[in-house]
Design an enzyme around this catalytic site. Structure first.
Site, short mmCIF file in Angstrom:
data_model
loop_
_atom_site.label_atom_id
_atom_site.label_comp_id
_atom_site.label_asym_id
_atom_site.label_seq_id
_atom_site.Cartn_x
_atom_site.Cartn_y
_atom_site.Cartn_z
N ASP A 56 -7.09 -6.90 -1.35
CA ASP A 56 -5.71 -6.19 -1.66
C ASP A 56 -4.71 -7.89 -0.99
O ASP A 56 -4.68 -8.03 0.30
CB ASP A 56 -5.53 -5.68 -0.60
CG ASP A 56 -3.86 -4.36 -0.91
OD1 ASP A 56 -3.34 -5.33 -1.71
OD2 ASP A 56 -3.75 -3.58 0.04
N ASN A 90 -3.88 0.44 -11.95
CA ASN A 90 -3.43 -1.46 -12.51
C ASN A 90 -2.54 -1.46 -13.86
O ASN A 90 -1.98 -2.60 -13.96
CB ASN A 90 -4.54 -1.95 -11.91
CG ASN A 90 -4.64 -3.17 -10.23
OD1 ASN A 90 -5.66 -2.62 -10.26
ND2 ASN A 90 -3.20 -2.14 -8.91
C1 FPP Z 1 -4.78 -6.80 -5.39
O1 FPP Z 1 -3.63 -7.56 -4.79
C2 FPP Z 1 -5.76 -7.38 -6.22
C3 FPP Z 1 -5.93 -7.15 -7.40
C4 FPP Z 1 -5.22 -6.19 -7.77
C5 FPP Z 1 -7.07 -8.23 -8.34
C6 FPP Z 1 -8.49 -8.73 -7.37
C7 FPP Z 1 -8.82 -9.69 -8.65
C8 FPP Z 1 -9.55 -10.87 -7.89
C9 FPP Z 1 -8.82 -11.43 -6.53
C10 FPP Z 1 -10.21 -11.34 -9.04
C11 FPP Z 1 -11.25 -10.51 -9.46
C12 FPP Z 1 -12.36 -11.03 -10.44
C13 FPP Z 1 -13.01 -10.90 -11.49
C14 FPP Z 1 -14.24 -12.28 -11.69
C15 FPP Z 1 -12.71 -9.47 -12.28
P1 FPP Z 1 -2.16 -6.92 -4.85
O2 FPP Z 1 -2.03 -7.96 -6.33
O3 FPP Z 1 -2.08 -5.60 -5.27
O4 FPP Z 1 -1.68 -8.04 -3.97
P2 FPP Z 1 0.27 -6.70 -3.74
O5 FPP Z 1 -0.50 -5.95 -3.42
O6 FPP Z 1 0.38 -8.36 -2.34
O7 FPP Z 1 1.29 -6.79 -4.36
#
Ligand code: FPP
EC number: 2.5.1.-
Length: 263
Positions: free
Chosen positions: A43, A91
């Site tokens: 996250d 998401n």
């Molecule tokens: C959460 O951060 C992260 C995600 C929803 C996606 C994370 C995915 C990856 C790092 C790569 C995955 C790789 C593959 C190959 C599928 P957020 O966007 O919720 O952060 P925030 O809470 O600060 O908004």
């Protein structure tokens, strides 16, 4: 701004692709009890990018580098399974551009990392509902599966279009079907039987669950499987999470007393 963006959107360099060696600290960790399965809620990508005046996708891009680093660290330690929460059933509510970007990551990871994963004997899996995923994402996941299914090393699972409540309901529907067909006796259904119907049927339960970015909740992730897991939280955002922090989580795990309800 353009310069900054370029900096984060360029491809990976060979330097970044170099496999990490096990440090003295890693070697010491291997002497203690290791979690068989580590599950991570990655996250903080969006906030990481926002803090730097960049679009959210730059945070996911940077998060991919951490995926690579932590996969190497877990594999070098000899951990059996690493599961990364990559896209939840919730998401889909995100802006279309961001969803499209996230759906392109399996193809990108295939292009940049498949060779190394194969060399490391890692098996790549997906946990989640395939329906709703775009064809190009499914194709990349199928390619990963085909190229790595004979591998016998660490199992790297991406939880994609994953929601634990959906997983449990899905299991329940299949169980009802099997009871109707006479394949399962409802009077003898126990926890072990139930687990065979979850996406994680072939995996050990996570011994350790890590969540980055300061949020202290489970967010519909492995609700059944985390029943006895050790939970470890850090304020650090996923793109800044490092091998050293991963080691810290495992060192802390090694100092926990796991009693499973006993004294
Ligand atoms: C959460 O951060 C992260 C995600 C929803 C996606 C994370 C995915 C990856 C790092 C790569 C995955 C790789 C593959 C190959 C599928 P957020 O966007 O919720 O952060 P925030 O809470 O600060 O908004």
């Amino acid at each position: 701004m353009i310069q900054k963006l370029k900096q984060w959107l360029v491809g990976y360099t060979s330097e970044e692709k170099k496999p990490s060696d096990l440090t003295e600290r890693g070697k010491a960790l291997k002497q203690g009890p290791l979690p068989r399965h580590v599950a991570i809620i990655m996250d903080g990508n969006g906030r990481w990018a926002k803090k730097r005046g960049m679009p959210r996708i730059a945070g996911h891009r940077a998060g991919m580098k951490t995926v690579r680093q932590i996969t190497r660290a877990a594999d070098d330690l000899g951990i059996e399974a690493l599961t990364l929460y990559s896209f939840s059933t919730e998401n889909w509510k995100r802006p279309k551009d961001e969803v499209n970007y996230l759906m392109g990551l399996p193809e990108e990871f295939l292009r940049t990392d498949l060779d190394e994963l194969v060399k490391r004997n890692i098996q790549v899996k997906m946990l989640g509902e395939e329906k709703d995923l775009p064809e190009h994402t499914l194709r990349a996941l199928r390619q990963f599966k085909e190229a790595t299914e004979e591998n016998t090393g660490m199992v790297l699972s991406f939880a994609l279009n994953y929601g634990s409540r959906t997983e449990i309901l899905h299991a329940l529907h299949q169980i009802i079907e099997d009871v109707k067909r006479g394949k399962l006796n409802k009077d003898h259904l126990d926890e072990t039987d139930f687990e065979r119907y979850l996406y994680t049927a072939d995996l050990p339960e996570p011994d350790l669950m890590i969540r980055t970015s300061g949020e202290v909740r489970i967010s519909n992730f492995m609700l059944w499987q985390l029943a006895y897991s050790e939970l470890w939280f850090t304020d650090v955002q996923w793109p800044d999470f490092s091998q050293s922090m991963f080691y810290q989580a495992i060192e802390d795990f090694q100092h926990r007393s796991r009693r499973y309800g006993a004294v």
